[in-house]
Design a protein around this motif. Structure first.
Motif, PDB file in Angstrom:
ATOM      1  N   TYR A 199     125.297 -39.306  84.478  1.00 40.67           N
ATOM      2  CA  TYR A 199     124.609 -38.561  84.666  1.00 40.67           C
ATOM      3  C   TYR A 199     123.004 -38.446  84.863  1.00 40.67           C
ATOM      4  CZ  TYR A 199     128.783 -36.324  85.667  1.00 40.67           C
ATOM      5  OH  TYR A 199     130.190 -35.421  85.504  1.00 40.67           O
ATOM      6  N   VAL A 200     122.629 -39.425  83.761  1.00 44.83           N
ATOM      7  CA  VAL A 200     121.459 -39.162  83.742  1.00 44.83           C
ATOM      8  C   VAL A 200     120.691 -40.351  83.066  1.00 44.83           C
ATOM      9  CG1 VAL A 200     121.077 -36.576  82.239  1.00 44.83           C
ATOM     10  CG2 VAL A 200     121.472 -37.983  80.661  1.00 44.83           C
ATOM     11  N   ARG A 201     119.342 -40.530  83.032  1.00 47.83           N
ATOM     12  CA  ARG A 201     118.696 -42.117  82.832  1.00 47.83           C
ATOM     13  C   ARG A 201     117.172 -41.506  82.174  1.00 47.83           C
ATOM     14  NH1 ARG A 201     115.113 -45.803  84.697  1.00 47.83           N
ATOM     15  NH2 ARG A 201     115.337 -47.960  83.940  1.00 47.83           N
ATOM     16  N   ARG A 202     117.262 -42.645  81.347  1.00 45.40           N
ATOM     17  CA  ARG A 202     115.128 -42.355  80.421  1.00 45.40           C
ATOM     18  C   ARG A 202     114.772 -42.951  81.394  1.00 45.40           C
ATOM     19  NH1 ARG A 202     113.056 -44.608  76.663  1.00 45.40           N
ATOM     20  NH2 ARG A 202     112.666 -43.596  74.577  1.00 45.40           N
ATOM     21  N   ASN A 203     113.954 -42.152  81.794  1.00 40.87           N
ATOM     22  CA  ASN A 203     112.460 -42.855  81.997  1.00 40.87           C
ATOM     23  C   ASN A 203     111.474 -43.316  80.902  1.00 40.87           C
ATOM     24  OD1 ASN A 203     113.732 -41.091  84.787  1.00 40.87           O
ATOM     25  ND2 ASN A 203     113.003 -42.735  85.643  1.00 40.87           N
ATOM     26  N   ALA A 204     111.596 -42.540  80.048  1.00 47.04           N
ATOM     27  CA  ALA A 204     110.242 -42.315  78.714  1.00 47.04           C
ATOM     28  C   ALA A 204     110.615 -41.451  77.840  1.00 47.04           C
ATOM     29  CB  ALA A 204     109.047 -41.737  78.915  1.00 47.04           C
ATOM     30  N   ALA A 205     110.289 -40.965  76.601  1.00 47.94           N
ATOM     31  CA  ALA A 205     110.682 -40.756  75.390  1.00 47.94           C
ATOM     32  C   ALA A 205     110.758 -38.985  75.733  1.00 47.94           C
ATOM     33  CB  ALA A 205     110.036 -40.891  74.189  1.00 47.94           C
ATOM     34  N   GLY A 206     111.889 -38.390  75.857  1.00 48.29           N
ATOM     35  CA  GLY A 206     112.191 -37.005  76.883  1.00 48.29           C
ATOM     36  C   GLY A 206     112.092 -36.641  78.217  1.00 48.29           C
ATOM     37  N   ILE A 207     111.992 -37.683  78.809  1.00 48.83           N
ATOM     38  CA  ILE A 207     111.839 -37.769  80.133  1.00 48.83           C
ATOM     39  C   ILE A 207     112.758 -38.871  80.780  1.00 48.83           C
ATOM     40  CG2 ILE A 207     110.005 -38.378  82.018  1.00 48.83           C
ATOM     41  CD1 ILE A 207     107.777 -38.497  80.363  1.00 48.83           C
ATOM     42  N   TRP A 208     113.347 -37.747  81.568  1.00 43.14           N
ATOM     43  CA  TRP A 208     114.127 -38.085  82.255  1.00 43.14           C
ATOM     44  C   TRP A 208     115.051 -37.985  83.933  1.00 43.14           C
ATOM     45  CZ3 TRP A 208     118.344 -40.114  79.073  1.00 43.14           C
ATOM     46  CH2 TRP A 208     118.228 -39.452  78.098  1.00 43.14           C
ATOM     47  N   ALA A 255     122.312 -40.011 102.196  1.00 44.76           N
ATOM     48  CA  ALA A 255     121.698 -40.274 101.142  1.00 44.76           C
ATOM     49  C   ALA A 255     121.871 -39.323  99.752  1.00 44.76           C
ATOM     50  CB  ALA A 255     120.164 -39.901 101.573  1.00 44.76           C
ATOM     51  N   GLN A 256     121.320 -39.334  99.120  1.00 41.53           N
ATOM     52  CA  GLN A 256     122.423 -39.295  97.912  1.00 41.53           C
ATOM     53  C   GLN A 256     120.971 -38.736  97.125  1.00 41.53           C
ATOM     54  OE1 GLN A 256     124.935 -41.683  95.086  1.00 41.53           O
ATOM     55  NE2 GLN A 256     124.790 -43.281  96.555  1.00 41.53           N
ATOM     56  N   GLU A 257     121.432 -36.919  96.981  1.00 43.80           N
ATOM     57  CA  GLU A 257     119.811 -36.310  95.859  1.00 43.80           C
ATOM     58  C   GLU A 257     120.056 -36.275  93.854  1.00 43.80           C
ATOM     59  OE1 GLU A 257     119.361 -31.975  96.879  1.00 43.80           O
ATOM     60  OE2 GLU A 257     117.474 -32.159  96.042  1.00 43.80           O
ATOM     61  N   VAL A 258     118.680 -36.899  94.053  1.00 44.60           N
ATOM     62  CA  VAL A 258     118.351 -36.988  92.609  1.00 44.60           C
ATOM     63  C   VAL A 258     116.890 -35.828  92.048  1.00 44.60           C
ATOM     64  CG1 VAL A 258     119.545 -39.115  92.272  1.00 44.60           C
ATOM     65  CG2 VAL A 258     117.126 -39.022  92.839  1.00 44.60           C
ATOM     66  N   LEU A 259     116.836 -35.739  91.154  1.00 42.23           N
ATOM     67  CA  LEU A 259     115.270 -34.944  90.586  1.00 42.23           C
ATOM     68  C   LEU A 259     115.314 -36.375  89.637  1.00 42.23           C
ATOM     69  CD1 LEU A 259     113.665 -33.334  90.941  1.00 42.23           C
ATOM     70  CD2 LEU A 259     115.260 -32.114  89.044  1.00 42.23           C
ATOM     71  N   LEU A 260     113.847 -37.083  90.229  1.00 43.42           N
ATOM     72  CA  LEU A 260     113.197 -37.803  88.537  1.00 43.42           C
ATOM     73  C   LEU A 260     111.799 -36.747  88.212  1.00 43.42           C
ATOM     74  CD1 LEU A 260     114.803 -40.094  90.755  1.00 43.42           C
ATOM     75  CD2 LEU A 260     112.884 -41.728  90.504  1.00 43.42           C
ATOM     76  N   PRO A 261     111.559 -37.146  86.884  1.00 49.27           N
ATOM     77  CA  PRO A 261     110.544 -36.609  85.984  1.00 49.27           C
ATOM     78  C   PRO A 261     109.124 -36.292  87.470  1.00 49.27           C
ATOM     79  CG  PRO A 261     110.967 -38.879  85.308  1.00 49.27           C
ATOM     80  CD  PRO A 261     112.022 -38.840  86.353  1.00 49.27           C
ATOM     81  N   ALA A 262     108.021 -36.066  87.137  1.00 51.37           N
ATOM     82  CA  ALA A 262     106.704 -35.780  87.932  1.00 51.37           C
ATOM     83  C   ALA A 262     106.170 -36.432  86.660  1.00 51.37           C
ATOM     84  CB  ALA A 262     106.647 -34.189  87.918  1.00 51.37           C
ATOM     85  N   LEU A 263     106.268 -36.446  85.189  1.00 45.88           N
ATOM     86  CA  LEU A 263     105.408 -37.087  84.308  1.00 45.88           C
ATOM     87  C   LEU A 263     105.614 -38.311  84.019  1.00 45.88           C
ATOM     88  CD1 LEU A 263     103.260 -36.680  81.780  1.00 45.88           C
ATOM     89  CD2 LEU A 263     104.895 -35.862  80.528  1.00 45.88           C
ATOM     90  N   LEU A 264     105.071 -39.613  84.224  1.00 48.19           N
ATOM     91  CA  LEU A 264     105.735 -41.193  84.128  1.00 48.19           C
ATOM     92  C   LEU A 264     104.761 -41.760  83.077  1.00 48.19           C
ATOM     93  CD1 LEU A 264     106.077 -41.084  88.187  1.00 48.19           C
ATOM     94  CD2 LEU A 264     107.683 -40.360  86.405  1.00 48.19           C
ATOM     95  N   PRO A 265     105.416 -42.558  82.442  1.00 43.50           N
ATOM     96  CA  PRO A 265     104.601 -43.726  81.998  1.00 43.50           C
ATOM     97  C   PRO A 265     103.867 -44.973  83.430  1.00 43.50           C
ATOM     98  CG  PRO A 265     106.726 -43.581  82.018  1.00 43.50           C
ATOM     99  CD  PRO A 265     107.153 -43.013  82.703  1.00 43.50           C
ATOM    100  N   LYS A 266     102.419 -45.046  82.198  1.00 44.74           N
ATOM    101  CA  LYS A 266     101.816 -45.938  82.869  1.00 44.74           C
ATOM    102  C   LYS A 266     102.387 -47.255  83.510  1.00 44.74           C
ATOM    103  CE  LYS A 266      97.374 -48.057  81.747  1.00 44.74           C
ATOM    104  NZ  LYS A 266      96.403 -48.216  80.938  1.00 44.74           N
TER     105      LYS A 266
END
Lengths: 564, 564
Positions: free
Chosen positions: A35-44, B70-81
């Motif tokens: 359902y979810v995947r971690r991108n960074a600490a506390g960011i999914w 196409a499958q809908e997802v939602l990625l974060p806007a705040l992203l690691p460098k």
């Protein structure tokens, strides 16, 4: 027409093992079930299945907010510094706030909540009492730089929230907007299938119903709340009060000084005298806006400095340091007693009621005193609920011993009053032609957090187990593997889809039936329909994900049952 | 059931005057009609009416994206460098990127587009060729720190975008994912009622159909595109090519040196010799990765340094400075000619075709040469389309003079190929058991920008004028003012609402009919139904917002007509 999602095409990768960094149930299962995947600490990232659950929750929220006449808007997340400077929250948020600069050096923040900006928008759009009341809401991405993001999507640094704000000209109007939100929230959480309690969020002393929290009991929760097993009382532990009951008629001997060398702590004192710690009076010294103040609580209780700070806000509360004792002969460290502190303001817990007798410091090195009676030997300047609440403390309503439980805060409703309207001079023209200051409420639901709370409350040993309205599909059709079974599964899936049923169909080739069944349990769609052994007879097995009940049905029966 | 929105309760404040800072039609009207409100430069609030338009657009996009699988997802806007460092875009974006640090000093950005993160998500979720193709999309808030945010929501710094990404194992698969997106975009823009052209975004030399833009012609547009009035050719001006046509058989006199003192520019030279600038050859010196290179174009044309840079990428193109001439006796500033530049690489526009004859520098101070013939007196190392395209330039397809038009870029589809897959080693297990590198496409629609484009294209002098599917309501019922009229208006509104028609009803008390009519025109709902003069007879006036056509209808006729 509802969509049929084929597992062979859906991006969902299930895992057999818990992710290494996962401590809570929702974190483990939401990751394992894809359902979810971690991108960074506390960011999914919300993967396809997760996005569907999120959408189902926002749909329910939207419907209930619309139903009370709230209007949906969308405010920016990237906000200029100035309004948050005006409200002082630019500083108050401390490290919790993500701050940044633009190419011209202008200062911005990522919105943790939007009281300031809503106040400014309404100031711009509303001019007369006739334009009010107004309730506005948004479902939006919020940001908080948590020190310890944890528990998966339960406590993220970027997260989805529904926040709404009400604007009224009168206190009665605010109470009504608050009531409408309270009822809408009850409907929302009921529809989501979230077991929840409404608890007072601030102590009665500060205004009773002005703020309530919606808590979902769960072991992974970060909040502790007090729950009365006898009556309907429930409160955030910070809001629990203890009744002040003066003890009358008791005869107490006169104060007696005791020789108690080397007993600067309650533990050493209680041991030396052979009395329970609860018989002693602990006097904590703090500085309130720089002035030394003593806080008296029974020796077996801890002072909750957060609670103390909230009671005394906006004054700043600090602990005393060794330097503060310089030139203060009246303050003998480790041997302070209220009976000798003429120059020091004395605050006390209601347990130190008038007429109660205590062993406490004698204000001399190595000496304590007994039979020190509140109201006779010392006066309490102010009674405040400042001790850490413990299991078994009496219910303020019926006196029964309270239970303490862990919970997840899923909603918060709050009568803000005129704080922000004062800051930004939000006035409208009143009925009499004179300006009226507006009074506000603010109301939040943690949307991504609700996913975590639901997962925590509904999952079992096999995996997730969603309520029907929230599940990513109504039925999970499993094709056991043979061509005949896959054909039947797809046929039934299409028929159900055409009838408006949301279907997930596991048509994957080269995946064993065992893996498919395990995945279906893990993913947690309420009904599982298997095209298996008796597919040749057009007989399917319908399994209830929660109860595990199974029954064999013909294709027609299954379609009729699931299309209900 | 569709909602009935009452103007008396809706937060919409119309303005008679254009906002002082508004230059474009969409900015003026969206603010005046109460759809949006500015919070900071390029940062906007979507008010209730604006949010409805935004939602209608996202609904159409979502339906068409789902329709192509196409499958809908939602990625974060705040992203690691880190991922953006790996792709080099952390630097390449320059000032366009909002960068920030968290409480621990970790570096982050606010996502301007998500190729890197999608690549990583898919790398994590997909392992076999059997899992592909996959198309993923999200509708999300994006951030770009534009130097000059302008034109209202057309070019914001925080804006809504639909971005999608396709993942395939073969070039044919990518071409198919690209085709699916191209068709979905055509359907989306047709449903939105957006007049649009599909134009090549890169020159044919770089791979033809690998990238196309969807442009909505509008005077407020920031893009210029070339449009053939004769055939179906249309291209971003950066992608227009000029055919290379060698001139054969012409007899040219021998090179002749001319005395041309004080003629270091094309203008001074043409005037001195009494020839048109187009007869001269301009030789621009640039440094390509530090090496001096000459670029020859007709004297009346400008070199597009952006185009040149794109042709030569990843090499870095810089202008030469005075210092670069030190020790280079072969380079005489202002008098450079290709016929004497053995040591310098010579690039030229296709207009400098073999067999064409020019007046150009003689590589001596104050001297030029005439009858300098390409292919006879100098060789062109490489032909490149680098001149700024002008109105009347020939269509590369049919030769007709091109028209240049302003447009708003509303969509972009792009075959990325393996760029990001290479960066992040995105491989899947192939059919033969060996790893296969994945090939990607990226596809975007500017959602908030589409609102601006629609406003620009459909508005008239009275105000906004939305296509039916996008409008915030289907019908705007106006109660002229008297109690009887308001009663009838509300009755009709309720009946329509119950029939699934989206209704905005102007039931405001104390607002003149004139103001209500003006507001209805400004807000731009397609049908306006007035309960006015003949309300007592239960007769209403139905007006078509676009054509202005009016007709009187009984209540029953109006309801039947509008419920169709």
């Amino acid at each position: 027409m509802a969509q049929v999602q084929r597992m062979s095409r859906l991006m969902v990768k299930t895992l057999r093992d818990d992710p290494a960094d996962a401590e809570t149930l929702n974190h483990k299962l939401l990751v394992r079930a894809g359902y979810v995947r971690r991108n960074a600490a506390g960011i999914w990232t919300w993967l396809p299945l997760g996005k569907k659950v999120l959408d189902n929750i926002t749909r329910v929220i939207r419907e209930e907010m619309d139903a009370i006449g709230a209007q949906e808007v969308l405010l920016p997340a990237l906000l200029p510094k100035e309004p948050y400077e005006a409200s002082a929250r630019w500083d108050e948020y401390g490290d919790q706030l993500f701050r940044l600069k633009d190419r011209k050096g202008g200062e911005y923040l990522l919105g943790p909540t939007h009281e300031e900006i809503f106040t400014l928008v309404v100031k711009d759009q509303v001019t007369s009492y006739k334009d009010l009341p107004v309730m506005l809401y948004q479902i939006q991405t919020k940001y908080r730089d948590e020190a310890r993001p944890r528990a998966g999507v339960l406590r993220g640094r970027e997260f989805q929230m529904k926040d709404s704000y009400s604007f009224d000209t009168t206190d009665e109007g605010l109470a009504e907007s608050y009531r409408l939100h309270r009822e809408a929230y009850q409907k929302i959480f009921a529809r989501l299938g979230l077991d929840h309690r409404i608890v007072s969020a601030v102590s009665g002393a500060m205004g009773g119903s002005a703020s309530e929290e919606f808590l979902a009991p769960a072991p992974a929760g970060e909040d502790t709340f007090a729950d009365c097993p006898n009556c309907d009382y429930a409160a955030n532990t910070e809001a629990v009060t203890f009744p002040l009951k003066p003890v009358e008629g008791a005869e107490h001997p006169a104060v007696e000084e005791l020789d108690t060398p080397d007993t600067p702590t309650i533990e050493t004192l209680a041991e030396h005298l052979g009395v329970p710690a609860s018989a002693t009076l602990k006097n904590l010294l703090v500085k309130v806006d720089g002035e030394i103040v003593a806080v008296g609580v029974p020796g077996d209780r801890e002072v909750d400095l957060g609670k103390l700070g909230e009671h005394l806000a906006p004054a700043v509360v600090e602990l005393v340091t060794a330097e503060d004792f310089t030139g203060r002969a009246d303050l003998v460290r480790g041997y302070v007693g209220p009976q000798g502190l003429e120059k020091v303001r004395y605050l006390a817990d209601p347990r130190v009621a008038p007429g109660t007798s205590w062993i406490t410091g004698a204000n001399k090195e190595g000496k304590h005193a007994r039979n020190v009676v509140a109201g006779r030997d010392f006066e309490v300047d102010q009674y405040l609920d400042v001790v850490v609440v413990e299991e078994g403390d009496p219910c303020p309503k019926c006196g029964t011993g309270l239970k303490l439980d862990r919970a997840i805060e899923i909603g918060h409703i709050f009568q803000l009053g005129r704080k922000y309207a004062d800051t930004f001079q939000l006035d409208v023209l009143g009925q009499n032609g004179k300006p009226v200051r507006v009074t506000m409420g603010s109301y939040g639901i943690g949307v991504s957090r609700a996913v975590a709370a639901l997962a925590e409350q509904t999952a079992d040993e096999q995996g997730l187990c969603w309520p029907k309205e929230i599940a990513p599909a109504d039925v999970h059709v499993v094709a056991a593997g043979k061509a005949l079974q896959t054909e039947l599964a797809l046929e039934v899936a299409e028929t159900l889809g055409a009838a408006g049923v949301r279907v997930l169909v596991d048509d994957r080739a080269g995946v064993s039936p065992g893996v498919k069944f395990t995945d279906a349990e893990l993913i947690g769609v309420p009904k599982i329909l298997v095209a298996g052994r008796r597919a040749g007879d057009r007989v399917l097995e319908l399994k209830d994900r929660r109860t595990g009940e199974r029954e064999e049905l013909t294709v027609d029966e299954a379609i009729a049952r699931l299309s209900e």
